[in-house]
Design an enzyme around this catalytic site. Sequence first.
Site, PDB file in Angstrom:
ATOM      1  CG  PHE A  63      -1.842   1.281   1.121  1.00 27.03           C
ATOM      2  CD1 PHE A  63      -3.013   1.265   0.386  1.00 27.03           C
ATOM      3  CD2 PHE A  63      -1.465   2.474   1.723  1.00 27.03           C
ATOM      4  CE1 PHE A  63      -3.804   2.403   0.257  1.00 27.03           C
ATOM      5  CE2 PHE A  63      -2.252   3.622   1.603  1.00 27.03           C
ATOM      6  CZ  PHE A  63      -3.430   3.585   0.878  1.00 27.03           C
ATOM      7  CG  ASP A 101       5.656   4.193   1.736  1.00 23.16           C
ATOM      8  OD1 ASP A 101       5.620   4.988   2.702  1.00 23.16           O
ATOM      9  OD2 ASP A 101       4.680   4.006   0.983  1.00 23.16           O
ATOM     10  CE  LYS A 121      -1.130   7.250   6.612  1.00 26.19           C
ATOM     11  NZ  LYS A 121      -0.763   6.147   5.742  1.00 26.19           N
TER      12      LYS A 121
HETATM   13  C1  LIG Z   1      -0.961   6.201   4.244  1.00 26.99           C
HETATM   14  C2  LIG Z   1       0.156   5.679   3.420  1.00 26.99           C
HETATM   15  C3  LIG Z   1       0.505   6.272   2.183  1.00 26.99           C
HETATM   16  C4  LIG Z   1      -0.306   7.369   1.547  1.00 26.99           C
HETATM   17  O1  LIG Z   1      -0.404   8.519   2.314  1.00 26.99           O
HETATM   18  P1  LIG Z   1      -1.587   9.575   2.021  1.00 26.99           P
HETATM   19  O2  LIG Z   1      -1.222  10.750   2.880  1.00 26.99           O
HETATM   20  O3  LIG Z   1      -2.858   8.919   2.429  1.00 26.99           O
HETATM   21  O4  LIG Z   1      -1.540   9.874   0.568  1.00 26.99           O
HETATM   22  C5  LIG Z   1       1.622   5.789   1.517  1.00 26.99           C
HETATM   23  N1  LIG Z   1       2.333   4.768   2.015  1.00 26.99           N
HETATM   24  C6  LIG Z   1       2.030   4.170   3.175  1.00 26.99           C
HETATM   25  C7  LIG Z   1       2.885   3.055   3.675  1.00 26.99           C
HETATM   26  C8  LIG Z   1       0.923   4.589   3.915  1.00 26.99           C
HETATM   27  O5  LIG Z   1       0.591   3.979   5.052  1.00 26.99           O
END
Ligand SMILES: *Cc1c(COP(=O)(O)O)cnc(C)c1O
Length: 426
Positions: free
Chosen positions: A146, A233, A274
Site C-alpha cells: 500500500f 516507504d 503522516k
Molecule cells: C498512508 C500511506 C501512504 C499514503 O499517504 P496519504 O497521505 O494517504 O496519501 C503511503 N504509504 C504508506 C505506507 C501509507 O501507510
Amino acid sequence: MAVLDQLNSQQAIDLENKYGAHNYHPLPVVLSRGEGVHVWDVEGKQYYDFLSAYSAVNQGHCHPKIVGAMTSQAQTLTLTSRAFYNDMLGKYEKFACEFFGFDKLLPMNTGAEAVETALKLCRKWAYEVKGIDENEADIIVCENNFHGRTTTIISFSNDPVAREHFGPYTKGFIKIPYDDVSALEEVLKSNPNVAGFMVEPIQGEAGVYVPGENYLAEAKAICEKYNVLFIADEVQTGIARTGRLLATCGNCNCADKNCSESPEVKPDILILGKALSGGAYPVSAVLANNHIMNVIKPGNHGSTFGGNPVAAAVAIAALEVIRDENLAENAYKLGQLFRSEMNKYIESSSIVNLVRGKGLLNAIVINDDEDSDTAWNICLALRDNGLLAKPTHGNIIRFAPPLVMTEEQLLDCVGIITKTLKQFED
Ligand SMILES: *Cc1c(COP(=O)(O)O)cnc(C)c1O
C-alpha cells in the site's frame, strides 16, 4: 439547518452520506474533539483512539506544542509558493536532514505525493546517473503493497477494489512477493534496467505483516550489489511508531539502534508523511543524499503548498515532540507490554488467532474468514466499550494508539479489548 448548528451523530452521518462521495466506509462514530490519546464524539462520549488516523497522530491529538507552532505561524505567513523563498523552509529542511541523517529533503503534502516524488526521483537517477536507456527503467515493488491512491500508485497495487476500472495503468513496475530476498535477486540478476526497489518496512494496510529479522538488511545489500536504489516507504512505520525513529533502524524487536543482530538499514530514498506533522496538517517529504537528489532541477517537480511555512513550522515541532518526549522508547516499551498481555489472552481464546507487530503498530488476526464481518462487529463493540479501531481486512484489526500513551492507559485499553473479545468467544 444553519451551517454552525450543533449536529448529532446521525445528522452528521446523513450529511456525509448525502453530500460526500462514498469513497470510505467509516465506523459509525462522529468525533468532534481530541486531546492526547482520547477523542470525544458529538454526544460527549470519550474513547481511546486506537488508530491514530493511520499513524498520523503519533504525538497525540492536538499536541499543544504542535498546535502552538501551527497557530503562531498561521498568524504570520501561511503561503508564499516556491516562487519566492520563505524564512521557515530552509530551517525545517536543515532540521529534518540532520534528524534523519540525509543531505537533502524535497517537501510535499501527502504520502501519495511523496511516493510519486520518490518514483520520479528514482527514474531520473536511473537515466542520468545509472545510464538506463530512456523509458526502460523498472521499479520493483512488493505484492500486497500500500503506497497511496494516485493513478500510478494503484497501477502496481494488487487490491482489485483500488485498481478496477481505473486503467490504463502506468508501466515500469515489477511485483515480487514481500519478505522474499531470493525473488528480489532473481529479478535483478536477469534485468539490468531496474532502477529501484520500493518497500514498506512493515506492510501496514496489508494487515501489519512484519518481515523476517534480516529481510531489510539483506534486501538493501542486494540492491547495493546491483546498483539499485533502496526506497523505504516509512509513511506509516516511521516517526517512532515501531519503537525506533524509523522501522528501517533494524528489524528485530530490540531497543538498541546499533544492535549488531539487526543493524540500521539506511535507505537511499526515505519517504515520510503522516506523523511528520503529528496529524495537524498535511506534510510529507522525500529525503536522499546529494548524489541522488541533485538530479532534480527547477521545473522537474513541485507543489504549490509543498514546503509552505505552516508545514515547516508544524513539522519541526512534531519532530521535536518525538525526540523530547522519548516517544520511540515509549512505543517500544508499550508495544512489548501490549503483545505480551494480548498473548496471555490469546492462549485460551478461540476468537483471536494471534497478535503481531512492532512497537505500537500491531494487529490481531480474528479466527474467521477474510470476507467475514466479525472484525467489523468487534470494532463496533469496541466502540461501544470506549475504544476506536478499524479492521484492515475482514479478519484483521490494527491497533495503533498515539505514542503518548501511559502504561496505565495501555493496560486499561487491554482490559477494554479483552472484555470486548470475550463477548465474541463461543
Ligand atoms: C498512508 C500511506 C501512504 C499514503 O499517504 P496519504 O497521505 O494517504 O496519501 C503511503 N504509504 C504508506 C505506507 C501509507 O501507510
